[in-house]
Design a protein around this motif. Structure first.
Motif, PDB file in Angstrom:
ATOM      1  N   ARG A   1      43.692  46.729  36.262  1.00 22.13           N
ATOM      2  CA  ARG A   1      44.812  47.358  35.435  1.00 22.13           C
ATOM      3  C   ARG A   1      46.094  47.412  35.697  1.00 22.13           C
ATOM      4  NH1 ARG A   1      43.304  52.730  33.445  1.00 22.13           N
ATOM      5  NH2 ARG A   1      40.747  52.523  33.668  1.00 22.13           N
ATOM      6  N   HIS A   2      46.176  46.752  37.382  1.00 23.05           N
ATOM      7  CA  HIS A   2      47.682  46.185  37.910  1.00 23.05           C
ATOM      8  C   HIS A   2      47.162  44.973  37.959  1.00 23.05           C
ATOM      9  CE1 HIS A   2      47.896  50.050  38.117  1.00 23.05           C
ATOM     10  NE2 HIS A   2      46.566  50.991  38.226  1.00 23.05           N
ATOM     11  N   GLY A   3      48.558  44.402  38.110  1.00 25.66           N
ATOM     12  CA  GLY A   3      48.695  43.016  38.942  1.00 25.66           C
ATOM     13  C   GLY A   3      47.783  41.761  38.312  1.00 25.66           C
ATOM     14  N   TRP A   4      47.940  42.355  37.215  1.00 20.49           N
ATOM     15  CA  TRP A   4      47.120  41.148  35.579  1.00 20.49           C
ATOM     16  C   TRP A   4      48.589  39.481  35.530  1.00 20.49           C
ATOM     17  CZ3 TRP A   4      50.483  39.091  32.302  1.00 20.49           C
ATOM     18  CH2 TRP A   4      50.548  40.323  30.873  1.00 20.49           C
ATOM     19  N   GLY A   5      47.536  38.575  35.928  1.00 19.12           N
ATOM     20  CA  GLY A   5      48.582  37.648  35.713  1.00 19.12           C
ATOM     21  C   GLY A   5      47.299  36.239  35.605  1.00 19.12           C
ATOM     22  N   SER A   6      47.974  35.437  35.688  1.00 16.32           N
ATOM     23  CA  SER A   6      47.273  34.279  35.463  1.00 16.32           C
ATOM     24  C   SER A   6      47.205  33.585  37.039  1.00 16.32           C
ATOM     25  CB  SER A   6      48.070  32.744  35.417  1.00 16.32           C
ATOM     26  OG  SER A   6      49.341  32.499  35.440  1.00 16.32           O
ATOM     27  N   ASP A   7      46.146  33.027  37.324  1.00 15.03           N
ATOM     28  CA  ASP A   7      46.235  32.202  38.574  1.00 15.03           C
ATOM     29  C   ASP A   7      45.141  31.295  38.398  1.00 15.03           C
ATOM     30  OD1 ASP A   7      44.033  32.562  41.608  1.00 15.03           O
ATOM     31  OD2 ASP A   7      45.747  33.860  41.070  1.00 15.03           O
ATOM     32  N   PRO A   8      45.604  29.743  39.520  1.00 14.67           N
ATOM     33  CA  PRO A   8      45.033  28.721  39.297  1.00 14.67           C
ATOM     34  C   PRO A   8      43.914  28.469  38.848  1.00 14.67           C
ATOM     35  CG  PRO A   8      46.417  28.744  41.577  1.00 14.67           C
ATOM     36  CD  PRO A   8      45.987  30.125  41.011  1.00 14.67           C
ATOM     37  N   THR A   9      42.503  29.529  39.397  1.00 16.91           N
ATOM     38  CA  THR A   9      41.052  29.531  39.161  1.00 16.91           C
ATOM     39  C   THR A   9      41.138  30.407  37.656  1.00 16.91           C
ATOM     40  OG1 THR A   9      41.250  29.128  41.241  1.00 16.91           O
ATOM     41  CG2 THR A   9      38.940  29.220  40.396  1.00 16.91           C
ATOM     42  N   TYR A  10      41.728  31.245  37.780  1.00 13.84           N
ATOM     43  CA  TYR A  10      41.453  31.995  36.818  1.00 13.84           C
ATOM     44  C   TYR A  10      42.260  32.880  35.832  1.00 13.84           C
ATOM     45  CZ  TYR A  10      37.525  32.957  40.250  1.00 13.84           C
ATOM     46  OH  TYR A  10      36.474  32.903  41.808  1.00 13.84           O
ATOM     47  N   ASN A  11      41.907  33.369  34.977  1.00 13.69           N
ATOM     48  CA  ASN A  11      42.935  34.104  34.126  1.00 13.69           C
ATOM     49  C   ASN A  11      42.823  35.436  33.634  1.00 13.69           C
ATOM     50  OD1 ASN A  11      43.613  32.222  31.714  1.00 13.69           O
ATOM     51  ND2 ASN A  11      41.395  31.260  31.872  1.00 13.69           N
ATOM     52  N   GLY A  12      43.695  36.353  34.779  1.00 14.03           N
ATOM     53  CA  GLY A  12      43.567  37.208  33.902  1.00 14.03           C
ATOM     54  C   GLY A  12      44.979  38.167  32.720  1.00 14.03           C
ATOM     55  N   VAL A  13      43.288  39.261  32.501  1.00 17.28           N
ATOM     56  CA  VAL A  13      44.382  39.706  31.501  1.00 17.28           C
ATOM     57  C   VAL A  13      44.472  40.903  32.081  1.00 17.28           C
ATOM     58  CG1 VAL A  13      42.995  40.157  28.942  1.00 17.28           C
ATOM     59  CG2 VAL A  13      42.487  38.446  29.582  1.00 17.28           C
ATOM     60  N   PRO A  14      45.718  41.462  31.132  1.00 16.00           N
ATOM     61  CA  PRO A  14      45.992  42.772  31.277  1.00 16.00           C
ATOM     62  C   PRO A  14      45.374  44.111  30.373  1.00 16.00           C
ATOM     63  CG  PRO A  14      47.447  41.756  29.633  1.00 16.00           C
ATOM     64  CD  PRO A  14      46.802  40.872  29.973  1.00 16.00           C
ATOM     65  N   SER A  15      44.990  44.765  31.115  1.00 16.46           N
ATOM     66  CA  SER A  15      44.021  46.066  30.268  1.00 16.46           C
ATOM     67  C   SER A  15      45.246  47.005  29.220  1.00 16.46           C
ATOM     68  CB  SER A  15      43.020  46.573  30.662  1.00 16.46           C
ATOM     69  OG  SER A  15      43.712  47.551  32.408  1.00 16.46           O
ATOM     70  N   ARG A  16      45.817  46.891  28.943  1.00 17.01           N
ATOM     71  CA  ARG A  16      46.956  47.590  28.026  1.00 17.01           C
ATOM     72  C   ARG A  16      46.381  49.181  28.336  1.00 17.01           C
ATOM     73  NH1 ARG A  16      49.985  47.080  22.468  1.00 17.01           N
ATOM     74  NH2 ARG A  16      47.820  47.889  21.819  1.00 17.01           N
ATOM     75  N   ARG A  17      44.514  49.292  27.857  1.00 17.03           N
ATOM     76  CA  ARG A  17      44.270  51.072  27.688  1.00 17.03           C
ATOM     77  C   ARG A  17      42.543  50.243  28.195  1.00 17.03           C
ATOM     78  NH1 ARG A  17      41.622  53.597  23.115  1.00 17.03           N
ATOM     79  NH2 ARG A  17      41.182  55.098  23.761  1.00 17.03           N
ATOM     80  N   LEU A  18      42.219  50.556  29.233  1.00 19.72           N
ATOM     81  CA  LEU A  18      40.966  50.453  29.470  1.00 19.72           C
ATOM     82  C   LEU A  18      40.373  51.627  29.494  1.00 19.72           C
ATOM     83  CD1 LEU A  18      38.988  48.975  31.413  1.00 19.72           C
ATOM     84  CD2 LEU A  18      40.737  49.867  33.652  1.00 19.72           C
ATOM     85  N   VAL A  19      39.230  51.570  28.811  1.00 20.22           N
ATOM     86  CA  VAL A  19      38.878  53.218  28.732  1.00 20.22           C
ATOM     87  C   VAL A  19      37.316  53.019  29.201  1.00 20.22           C
ATOM     88  CG1 VAL A  19      37.753  54.916  27.246  1.00 20.22           C
ATOM     89  CG2 VAL A  19      39.782  54.235  27.004  1.00 20.22           C
ATOM     90  N   THR A  20      36.461  54.091  29.698  1.00 26.17           N
ATOM     91  CA  THR A  20      35.133  53.259  30.492  1.00 26.17           C
ATOM     92  C   THR A  20      34.563  54.936  30.212  1.00 26.17           C
ATOM     93  OG1 THR A  20      35.854  54.404  32.610  1.00 26.17           O
ATOM     94  CG2 THR A  20      36.076  51.829  32.189  1.00 26.17           C
ATOM     95  N   ARG A  21      33.057  55.071  29.979  1.00 28.20           N
ATOM     96  CA  ARG A  21      32.236  55.141  29.746  1.00 28.20           C
ATOM     97  C   ARG A  21      31.178  54.935  30.669  1.00 28.20           C
ATOM     98  NH1 ARG A  21      34.017  53.726  24.566  1.00 28.20           N
ATOM     99  NH2 ARG A  21      35.765  55.782  23.749  1.00 28.20           N
ATOM    100  N   ARG A  22      29.917  55.599  31.682  1.00 27.58           N
ATOM    101  CA  ARG A  22      28.912  55.834  31.388  1.00 27.58           C
ATOM    102  C   ARG A  22      28.119  56.798  30.677  1.00 27.58           C
ATOM    103  NH1 ARG A  22      25.950  53.973  36.277  1.00 27.58           N
ATOM    104  NH2 ARG A  22      24.830  55.276  36.829  1.00 27.58           N
ATOM    105  N   ASP A  23      27.516  55.834  30.041  1.00 29.90           N
ATOM    106  CA  ASP A  23      26.074  56.325  28.690  1.00 29.90           C
ATOM    107  C   ASP A  23      24.637  56.243  28.984  1.00 29.90           C
ATOM    108  OD1 ASP A  23      26.073  55.438  25.318  1.00 29.90           O
ATOM    109  OD2 ASP A  23      25.078  56.730  26.245  1.00 29.90           O
ATOM    110  N   ALA A  24      24.182  57.478  28.961  1.00 31.84           N
ATOM    111  CA  ALA A  24      22.766  57.985  29.118  1.00 31.84           C
ATOM    112  C   ALA A  24      22.337  58.078  28.101  1.00 31.84           C
ATOM    113  CB  ALA A  24      23.119  59.274  30.622  1.00 31.84           C
ATOM    114  N   TYR A  25      22.847  58.861  27.392  1.00 32.61           N
ATOM    115  CA  TYR A  25      22.407  58.817  25.517  1.00 32.61           C
ATOM    116  C   TYR A  25      20.825  58.591  25.742  1.00 32.61           C
ATOM    117  CZ  TYR A  25      26.128  61.098  24.109  1.00 32.61           C
ATOM    118  OH  TYR A  25      27.186  62.590  24.278  1.00 32.61           O
TER     119      TYR A  25
END
Lengths: 416, 369
Positions: free
Chosen positions: B186-210
């Motif tokens: 959510r914060h501090g995104w960007g590239s890294d030598p080892t990883y690609n960081g992806v910024p989440s412009r909108r991050l919605v999480t659900r815990r679904d028990a249906y």
């Protein structure tokens, strides 16, 4: 009359706004609209002032205004307008700011969302043997760590005053604490580039003039304004910062001579990270790069570092730039020496500390750590302030155990 | 907009500009293929038909053309449509096909296996896979394949060139599993030598028990008309009902076509799907991630402690800090057809890439942000 909006106004006095409107709507937080002018002694400083206000958009900021302290509190900066092109005849730059009020210190406290775990290490240390620590700002009160039986708490002397350090936190706890808006940034981390404290991630690329600090220590580049590849770690001893210089060697022998880029990765009062990047300058150039990330947490006596090399594996050294004999440090519970500490107090009465989670070969004579062939390695650099008289929980072994127990921290304002 | 699903056809909706020439557009009809390449290749016949499909970023089947306000929009589904659709229509397996201790490679064949002629076998990695026993008749290939995948704890991907790749879900050959290279924060995104960081412009999480169930019951109708009940183990959990009793939820399923006895693997894998699910909806500015470093089906790291996306068993050094992200699989991605890509209509009668129609200049490009 002094106005401060977050970091804006920290270094340069911002005069009282010409207009301060408080707007209240039912069911919504109060909004505040300010407009005024700032005067800077140069266009360059005006540009800095513009950038550092804009960089705080969307952030929670502590606001204080000496003309009406009833408006002091915590806000979210919602919009900023600043027009540098239209300097007035008197050299003033107009600005407009819109803030959403969260609340004053009476109704607002802060919660640190902490997530932490043991760093995988080559020294046999387990999660129960390391020291998870956390520091709120200088002047913070009513700290609630949520732990049955109070965790260990002590203080460290920063340039801004005594900062609380809470030890032995539960890794699942999100502590709450309260602080006056005027103290919110005291003892906090900061990033300075080109001599100006930065509020966000936007900063010029001047690899010779950056600085990160947390008022217990600061880290700066060697070279006196032009990067010579060295890192200077300076600890506050109560009256002044005392410098100790380090270098990093490629293939164990070649000193990294210069950094080409500096970027601000993270910039909050609780943690800052900068990234140094160097072109390998092989033939042909730019085939590989060196990347060094330096991270400093509020309340920490050491700076954490992570080095990445995009070329093939090779050996590395982290050395004292001027040789200084050292002693190996094996923290309690460890199966091998994790760090070096200066054998004797230096001329300022301190003893440097450097260590890593990895296995290293210790150069006790000159003061250095040698890393086996790798593309990445981590290390930390700290100091025993006061040397052999360093306080309990601040000693080399403690810093090893605290290094292996990092937290990621996100702070948010909460209603009491 | 193109929507890709993990082991599902997905869909596309590609609008064209009103200035597109009519004589070209009237050639775009149903059951041809819409093909999207990462870059515009002009003319497309520079590259052979099969090579162009192999290099394509996406291919689907045109199922609808929509005219509105003088402009055409092309709609359809992904290549998985050839295996059957959600309305139970497709190349039904009419002649019985049966397998006894067959490898996945044997099952995923045309003629002697469950694949229709439209989908050919691609790369099948058998590492760690058991064999399959069962029979299929009067089923869609998609349903047969899902049964096999559930039984073997495997997964598959339909490629733009009409081939199917498959492997065990914990292998890296079809989708990235072991060492993800993409980190969503959510914060501090960007590239890294080892990883690609992806910024989440909108991050919605659900815990679904249906969909949560504690037990499965499978009804097996025997030849004499009676029913045999096969039940699974009860899932261990701590949930209670209002009176303090252990929560009980059972799903009744029809017997799958697998001959595994006593259906242990199948039921265990099915129960794993019918659990409390952590679901994330991520809106990102970086469309290149999907199809570049991260494809639908790949695992990626996601770190957002306030939402519970933390796993202290995973230690990742990312942009100067140690984080403990959760490893999760990308199940669905929607991405725009953006300027720079190549968009083509491949008629169902095409034999060479010279038959392809280049629609690139007439596409109404969608914003990447």
């Amino acid at each position: 009359m002094i106005l401060r909006i977050g970091r804006w106004g920290d270094e340069v006095e911002i005069e009282s706004p010409e207009s301060w409107q408080d707007i209240a709507s039912a069911g919504q937080n109060q909004m505040v609209r300010l407009s005024g002018s700032i005067a800077q002694t140069s266009l360059a400083l005006g540009q800095v002032a513009r950038t550092e206000l804009l960089e705080q958009i969307g952030m929670m900021v502590a606001v204080t205004w000496s003309a009406d302290t009833t408006r002091d509190g915590f806000y979210i900066l919602r919009s900023v307008t600043m027009d540098l092109l239209h300097l007035t005849d008197s050299g003033y730059i107009g600005f407009q700011v819109e803030l959403e009020r969260i609340g004053g210190v009476g109704q607002t406290e802060h919660q640190s969302l902490l997530t932490g775990a043991l760093i995988a290490n080559a020294h046999g240390l387990a999660a129960g043997e390391v020291q998870f620590f956390h520091s709120p700002p200088v002047g913070a009160l009513a700290y609630d760590g949520g732990k049955v039986g109070s965790p260990t708490a002590w203080t460290r002397a920063t340039e801004d005053g005594s900062i609380p350090v809470i030890l032995d936190l539960e890794t699942s706890v999100d502590p709450k604490w309260a602080v006056d808006p005027s103290n919110y940034y005291d003892g906090g981390c900061y990033v300075s580039v080109d001599g100006n404290v930065r509020a966000g991630l936007d900063a010029p690329n001047t690899p010779g003039t950056w600085e990160i600090g947390n008022k217990l220590l600061k880290v700066t580049p060697g070279g006196g304004g032009a990067s010579n590849g060295r890192i200077i770690v300076s600890h506050w001893d109560g009256t002044a910062y005392e410098d100790v210089i380090y270098n990093i060697k490629f293939a164990t022998t070649t000193v990294i001579p210069e950094w080409h880029y500096v970027s601000v990765i993270r910039n909050t009062a609780e943690v800052v990270t900068i990234r140094l990047v160097r072109d390998a300058e092989e033939a042909p150039a730019t085939t590989n790069r060196h990347v060094l990330d330096l991270t400093l947490r509020r309340g920490s006596l050491f700076v954490s570092a992570y080095y990445t090399w995009t070329g093939g594996t090779t050996t590395w050294s982290l050395d004292r730039d001027s040789t200084e004999a050292s002693t190996a440090i094996t923290p309690p519970g460890a199966s091998s020496a994790m760090a070096l500490r200066a054998t004797a107090n230096d001329g300022n009465g301190n003893r440097y500390v450097m260590g890593s989670s990895k296995t290293t070969t210790k150069d006790l004579t000159n003061g250095g750590l040698d890393f086996a062939s790798t593309k990445t390695f981590d290390f930390f650099i700290g100091a025993e302030v006061g040397g052999s008289g360093a306080a309990a929980n601040d000693q080399a072994a403690d810093q090893c155990l605290q290094y292996l127990a990092p937290f990621t921290e996100v702070v948010r304002a909460v209603r009491r | 907009m193109i929507t890709e699903h993990y082991m599902d056809p997905g869909s596309f909706h590609v609008p064209l500009r009103a200035e597109a020439p009519y004589d070209l557009l009237e050639q775009v009809i149903e059951f041809g293929n819409l093909v999207v390449t990462p870059q515009h290749i002009n003319p497309p016949d520079l590259i052979a038909d099969d090579e162009l499909l192999t290099a394509a970023r996406y291919a689907g089947i045109v199922l609808e053309t929509e005219w509105a306000d003088g402009a055409l929009a092309i709609l359809g589904q992904g290549m998985g449509w050839y295996l059957g659709d959600s309305e139970d229509k497709g190349p039904v397996i009419e002649a019985e096909v049966s397998f006894s201790a067959a490898t996945l490679e044997t099952v995923l064949q045309t003629t002697t296996g469950v694949l229709p002629a439209a989908i050919i076998q691609g790369d099948i990695n058998l590492t760690g896979l058991n064999t399959f026993s069962g029979l299929f008749q009067w089923e869609l290939p998609i349903d047969a394949i899902r049964t096999v995948m559930t039984d073997l704890d495997a997964h598959y991907r339909i490629n733009p060139n009409g081939s199917i790749d498959a492997s065990k879900t914990t292998q890296d050959s079809v989708f990235q599993f072991t060492s993800p290279t993409v980190v969503v924060v959510r914060h501090g995104w960007g590239s890294d030598p080892t990883y690609n960081g992806v910024p989440s412009r909108r991050l919605v999480t659900r815990r679904d028990a249906y969909e949560f169930v504690t037990k499965l019951l499978v009804l097996d109708e025997l030849e004499d008309g009676t029913f045999k009940l096969i039940d699974s183990d009860t899932v261990t959990h701590s949930y209670k009902d209002i009176h303090g009793n252990a929560l009980l939820r059972t799903a009744v399923l029809s017997k799958p076509a697998t001959e595994e006895t006593p259906l242990t693997n199948y039921m265990a894998n099915e129960l794993a799907l019918l659990s409390v699910n952590d679901e994330q909806e991520i809106e990102t500015d970086q469309y290149e991630i999907s199809g570049g470093n991260l494809n639908v089906g790949d695992m990626f790291w996601i770190y957002d402690p306030p939402s519970g996306f933390v796993d202290t068993d995973n230690e990742v050094w990312f942009r100067g800090q140690t984080i403990w992200p959760k490893k999760t699989r990308l199940l669905e991605a929607s991405w725009p057809v953006a300027d720079g890509m190549g968009v083509y209509y491949r008629p169902d009668t095409a034999t060479t890439s010279a038959d392809w129609i280049d629609l690139t200049r007439y596409i109404k490009w969608e914003a990447t942000g």
